[in-house]
Design a protein around this motif. Structure first.
Motif, PDB file in Angstrom:
ATOM      1  N   ASP A  42       0.833  -1.200   0.000  1.00 54.85           N
ATOM      2  CA  ASP A  42       0.000   0.000   0.000  1.00 54.85           C
ATOM      3  C   ASP A  42       0.875   1.260   0.000  1.00 54.85           C
ATOM      4  O   ASP A  42       0.690   2.154   0.817  1.00 54.85           O
ATOM      5  CB  ASP A  42      -0.922   0.008   1.213  1.00 54.85           C
TER       6      ASP A  42
ATOM      7  N   ARG B 173      -0.579   4.778   0.349  1.00 56.23           N
ATOM      8  CA  ARG B 173      -1.039   5.217   1.674  1.00 56.23           C
ATOM      9  C   ARG B 173       0.065   6.006   2.374  1.00 56.23           C
ATOM     10  O   ARG B 173      -0.179   7.001   3.054  1.00 56.23           O
ATOM     11  CB  ARG B 173      -1.454   3.997   2.505  1.00 56.23           C
TER      12      ARG B 173
ATOM     13  N   TYR C  66       0.399   9.440   0.438  1.00 56.85           N
ATOM     14  CA  TYR C  66      -0.628  10.420   0.807  1.00 56.85           C
ATOM     15  C   TYR C  66      -0.318  11.028   2.173  1.00 56.85           C
ATOM     16  O   TYR C  66      -0.560  12.223   2.398  1.00 56.85           O
ATOM     17  CB  TYR C  66      -2.017   9.793   0.784  1.00 56.85           C
TER      18      TYR C  66
ATOM     19  N   GLU D 288      -6.809  16.704   5.163  1.00 56.58           N
ATOM     20  CA  GLU D 288      -7.432  15.559   5.817  1.00 56.58           C
ATOM     21  C   GLU D 288      -8.910  15.472   5.467  1.00 56.58           C
ATOM     22  O   GLU D 288      -9.446  14.371   5.264  1.00 56.58           O
ATOM     23  CB  GLU D 288      -7.228  15.666   7.325  1.00 56.58           C
TER      24      GLU D 288
ATOM     25  N   LEU E 172      -9.241  14.113   1.787  1.00 52.66           N
ATOM     26  CA  LEU E 172      -8.916  12.690   1.701  1.00 52.66           C
ATOM     27  C   LEU E 172     -10.054  11.853   2.265  1.00 52.66           C
ATOM     28  O   LEU E 172     -10.405  10.805   1.699  1.00 52.66           O
ATOM     29  CB  LEU E 172      -7.611  12.381   2.438  1.00 52.66           C
ATOM     30  N   ALA E 173     -10.648  12.310   3.365  1.00 50.98           N
ATOM     31  CA  ALA E 173     -11.786  11.589   3.941  1.00 50.98           C
ATOM     32  C   ALA E 173     -12.958  11.578   2.969  1.00 50.98           C
ATOM     33  O   ALA E 173     -13.615  10.540   2.771  1.00 50.98           O
ATOM     34  CB  ALA E 173     -12.183  12.231   5.268  1.00 50.98           C
TER      35      ALA E 173
ATOM     36  N   GLY F 146     -12.409   9.159   0.240  1.00 51.29           N
ATOM     37  CA  GLY F 146     -12.225   7.766   0.648  1.00 51.29           C
ATOM     38  C   GLY F 146     -10.799   7.289   0.487  1.00 51.29           C
ATOM     39  O   GLY F 146     -10.547   6.097   0.272  1.00 51.29           O
ATOM     40  N   ILE F 147      -9.837   8.197   0.619  1.00 51.87           N
ATOM     41  CA  ILE F 147      -8.419   7.863   0.467  1.00 51.87           C
ATOM     42  C   ILE F 147      -7.790   7.746   1.842  1.00 51.87           C
ATOM     43  O   ILE F 147      -7.881   8.658   2.659  1.00 51.87           O
ATOM     44  CB  ILE F 147      -7.689   8.947  -0.352  1.00 51.87           C
ATOM     45  N   GLU F 148      -7.139   6.628   2.091  1.00 51.92           N
ATOM     46  CA  GLU F 148      -6.505   6.405   3.388  1.00 51.92           C
ATOM     47  C   GLU F 148      -5.047   6.834   3.350  1.00 51.92           C
ATOM     48  O   GLU F 148      -4.328   6.552   2.387  1.00 51.92           O
ATOM     49  CB  GLU F 148      -6.584   4.922   3.771  1.00 51.92           C
ATOM     50  N   ALA F 149      -4.625   7.514   4.389  1.00 50.01           N
ATOM     51  CA  ALA F 149      -3.222   7.886   4.558  1.00 50.01           C
ATOM     52  C   ALA F 149      -2.715   7.272   5.849  1.00 50.01           C
ATOM     53  O   ALA F 149      -3.456   7.136   6.832  1.00 50.01           O
ATOM     54  CB  ALA F 149      -3.065   9.402   4.601  1.00 50.01           C
ATOM     55  N   THR F 150      -1.455   6.904   5.861  1.00 54.04           N
ATOM     56  CA  THR F 150      -0.846   6.360   7.068  1.00 54.04           C
ATOM     57  C   THR F 150      -0.959   7.375   8.204  1.00 54.04           C
ATOM     58  O   THR F 150      -0.714   8.564   8.017  1.00 54.04           O
ATOM     59  CB  THR F 150       0.639   6.059   6.815  1.00 54.04           C
ATOM     60  N   SER F 151      -1.336   6.911   9.373  1.00 57.39           N
ATOM     61  CA  SER F 151      -1.494   7.810  10.508  1.00 57.39           C
ATOM     62  C   SER F 151      -0.144   8.313  10.998  1.00 57.39           C
ATOM     63  O   SER F 151       0.903   7.694  10.761  1.00 57.39           O
ATOM     64  CB  SER F 151      -2.211   7.101  11.655  1.00 57.39           C
TER      65      SER F 151
END
Length: 339
Positions: A187, A190, A193, A228, A231-232, A235-240
């Motif tokens: 990924d 992720r 992003y 943020e 991206l929400a 529906g795009i996930e980014a590493t926390s």
């Protein structure tokens, strides 16, 4: 494998120099005064463990290299705004034994932002993303500095749009013979992003100076909040941030060579060098694009994108606008967007 580093600046020069130091075959691709300096005097790479000069093959374009080899790996390390021209120059180059680079060779996008991989996939069949966590600076033609220690950098790598394969693992294995950590991840976007969210500070830093005060950091936090949100919505996930910290921890510390403070990042360096371009369209501009696609206002990132581009186009000095002036422009745009 032979590594062809397309764009031997701060990131490309560091990766190429470290690979060469570990015994790998490397060709550097550069332009202008940097090309001439690399050709005539070699690549001077300054790191926490000293300065080394690497006398490597260097070309100013694919024509000078001749047919590519079947074991070549293309590493795209130019700024994203220069990516299309570079991709077009290399994609149709013949490979020994038949076919073209676009059909046969792996291309690794070692760039900020998330647009480079998509540009590449229009032309190349085998595209890999690389999330570059590597503090490096283009010092002058022929000289690059990388002040990270004990690792020079952390370079997550994976196939684009997702997945892993033996090629990614072989590239990672070569990088880990250098002072790099190169996790192979399915990924990788992720991670990219997540890096994009951090790079939203680049335009603030480029036009107002290295971020040290609360006001500049507050402006960055406003830009990040918009990022943020979009991206929400997309529906795009980014590493926390927690996951990034767990993986990176204290593996890279800034270790200046002369006791000086850390300089600016890639966008600040573009303005300082007077290149006439900047990557803001692919950092803040990526957030603006996603906001428009998903109905999320992004006035902060729009102002940062616009002002950074104006600075680059007019070759204005890096850091020559105050944070207060930039904040006032953002506040005016935010008020207009709210009406």
């Amino acid at each position: 494998m032979r590594y062809i580093i397309i764009g031997a600046g701060a990131v490309g020069g560091t990766v190429g120099g470290r690979l060469a130091q570990a015994g790998h075959e490397v060709v550097l691709v550069a332009r202008g005064a940097h090309y001439a300096a690399l050709r005539d005097g070699g690549l001077r790479l300054r790191t926490a463990d000293g300065e080394r000069t690497h006398r490597l093959p260097v070309v100013d374009g694919p024509e000078a290299l001749g047919p590519l080899r079947a074991d070549d790996v293309l590493v795209l390390a130019v700024k994203t705004q220069d990516g299309t021209a570079a991709l077009d120059a290399w994609c149709d180059r013949p490979v020994a034994g038949g076919s073209t680079a676009a059909e046969r060779l792996p291309l690794v996008c070692a760039q900020n932002g998330v647009a480079g991989e998509r540009m590449a996939l229009r032309r190349f069949q085998h595209v890999y993303g690389m999330c570059v966590w590597l503090p490096a600076t283009y010092v002058e033609p022929g000289t690059v500095a990388a002040a990270g220690a004990p690792l020079t950098g952390i370079l997550h790598i994976g196939r684009y749009p997702s997945g892993t394969d033996d090629t990614a693992r072989r590239i990672a294995g070569d990088l880990e013979k250098c002072p790099f950590e190169a996790p192979v991840v399915a990924d990788v976007m992720r991670w990219k992003y997540a890096k994009l969210l951090g790079n939203l500070a680049n335009s603030v830093e480029a036009v107002t100076g290295v971020l040290t005060g609360d006001d500049g950091l507050a402006l960055y936090r406003r830009a990040r909040a918009e990022g943020e949100a979009v991206l929400a919505a997309a529906g795009i996930e980014a590493t926390s941030e927690d996951e990034q910290h767990r993986v990176r921890a204290d593996k890279i510390r800034f270790a200046p060579f002369d006791g000086s403070a850390r300089g600016g990042g890639s966008s600040w360096q573009s303005l300082s060098r007077g290149t006439g371009t900047i990557e803001a369209d692919y950092l803040n501009g990526e957030i603006v694009l996603l906001g428009r696609l998903h109905g999320i206002p992004t006035p902060v990132n729009e102002v940062l994108r616009r002002v950074a581009n104006t600075f680059a186009r007019e070759r204005r000095a890096a850091g020559s606008m105050t944070v207060a002036e930039l904040t006032a422009l953002v506040d005016a745009e935010s008020a207009y967007a709210a009406d």
